[in-house]
Design an enzyme around this catalytic site. Structure first.
Site: not given
Ligand code: XBP
Ligand code: MG
Length: 241
Positions: A13, A15
C-alpha cells in the site's frame, strides 16, 4: 536464496505504509482545494482521521459535503475540489516534499536482493501515486502498480489486490501484502493475501484481526528473513485452512 522463502512478490500500500501521507499531506491539499473553490470546509487532524474510513478522495469529499447539507451539489463539487486537490498534492510530490517512512529503502532493497518482486496497490490517484512511488523507491523498482484509476471499486474491496496479482501473474499464496489500515487489511484479506500491517498514528488502535503480523514500524522488525517468512506463510495457511 529466492526459493528459501515462498514469497515471489510483496505488494505495498502507499498512503500510511510507504509514506505518512495523510495528516500533513493529503489533508492539507484537501483543505487548500476547498479554499480554492470557495467551500468553507477545513478538516482538522482528528476529523480527517475519522473520514479516512471512506477511501478515495472524491468519495470522502462528497460524503462530508452531503453530511454538511450540500445536497444535490455535493457530487459535482466533490469532482471539482478533488481535481484541484490532486493537482496540489502532485505538486508537493514533484517538489520532493513527501518522504518515505523509516525503513522503506532498506526493506525494499532487501527484498529485491533476495529476488522478491515489488508491486503497489493503492486507492489513490495515479497522477500523484506514480511520481510519489518513483520518488520513494526509485525508478524501475516497482514492477506492477495498481491505483484507484484502474479499478471500479476501491478498498476495502479486494479489486486493487486482485488486479495486482493478475498483472504479476501470481496466486495469492506467492505474495504478501503490506498495509497500514483496517480498510486496507480487509482489501488484502479479501484477495486471500497474507498481510503484514505496519501501523501509524491514525491506525494504531484499529482492528487488525486476520493480519499475519502487526508491527509498529517497517525498520528493524519486518519479517524479511527466510525463517520469519516461512512462519508467516505457515500461520496464514493454518488460519485459512
Ligand atoms: C488511501 C486513500 C486515498 C487517499 C487520498 O487509502 O483512501 O483516498 O487518502 O488520495 P489506501 P486520493 O492507503 O488504503 O490506499 O485523493 O487520490 O484518493
Ligand atoms: Mg493506506
Amino acid at each position: 536464496m529466492t526459493d528459501i522463502c515462498a514469497l515471489d512478490a510483496v505488494i505495498f500500500d502507499v498512503d500510511g505504509t510507504l509514506a505518512d501521507t495523510e495528516r500533513d499531506g493529503h489533508r492539507v491539499a484537501f483543505n487548500a482545494a476547498f479554499a480554492a473553490h470557495g467551500v468553507e470546509v477545513t478538516w482538522d487532524p482528528d476529523e480527517y482521521g475519522l473520514l479516512l474510513k471512506i477511501t478515495g478522495g472524491r468519495h470522502r469529499i462528497a460524503a462530508d459535503l452531503r453530511a454538511r447539507g450540500f445536497g444535490q451539489t455535493a457530487d459535482q463539487l466533490a469532482v471539482d475540489v478533488h481535481r484541484t486537490k490532486t493537482e496540489l498534492f502532485r505538486d508537493r510530490v514533484l517538489a520532493g516534499e513527501i518522504l518515505p517512512r523509516a525503513g522503506v529503502a532498506g526493506l525494499v532493497s532487501g527484498l529485491r536482493a533476495i529476488g522478491v518482486r515489488v508491486a503497489v496497490a493503492t486507492t489513490g490517484r495515479r497522477a500523484w501515486a506514480e511520481p510519489l512511488v518513483r520518488h520513494l523507491l526509485g525508478e524501475g523498482t516497482v514492477e506492477v502498480m495498481v491505483t484507484g484509476d484502474d479499478v471500479h471499486r476501491l478498498k476495502p474491496d479486494p479489486q486493487v489486490y486482485q488486479l495486482a496479482l493478475r498483472k504479476l501473474g501470481l496466486t495469492p499464496q506467492a505474495a504478501l501484502a503490506v498495509e497500514d489500515s483496517a480498510v486496507g487489511l480487509q482489501a488484502a484479506l479479501g484477495a486471500d493475501l497474507a498481510t503484514v500491517v505496519v501501523t501509524n498514528g491514525y491506525t494504531a488502535d484499529q482492528n487488525f484481526s486476520g493480519a499475519a503480523a502487526i508491527l509498529p514500524a517497517l525498520n528493524g522488525t519486518f519479517p524479511l528473513t527466510a525463517e520469519r517468512c516461512r512462519r508467516l506463510h505457515h500461520r496464514w495457511s493454518v488460519d485459512h485452512g
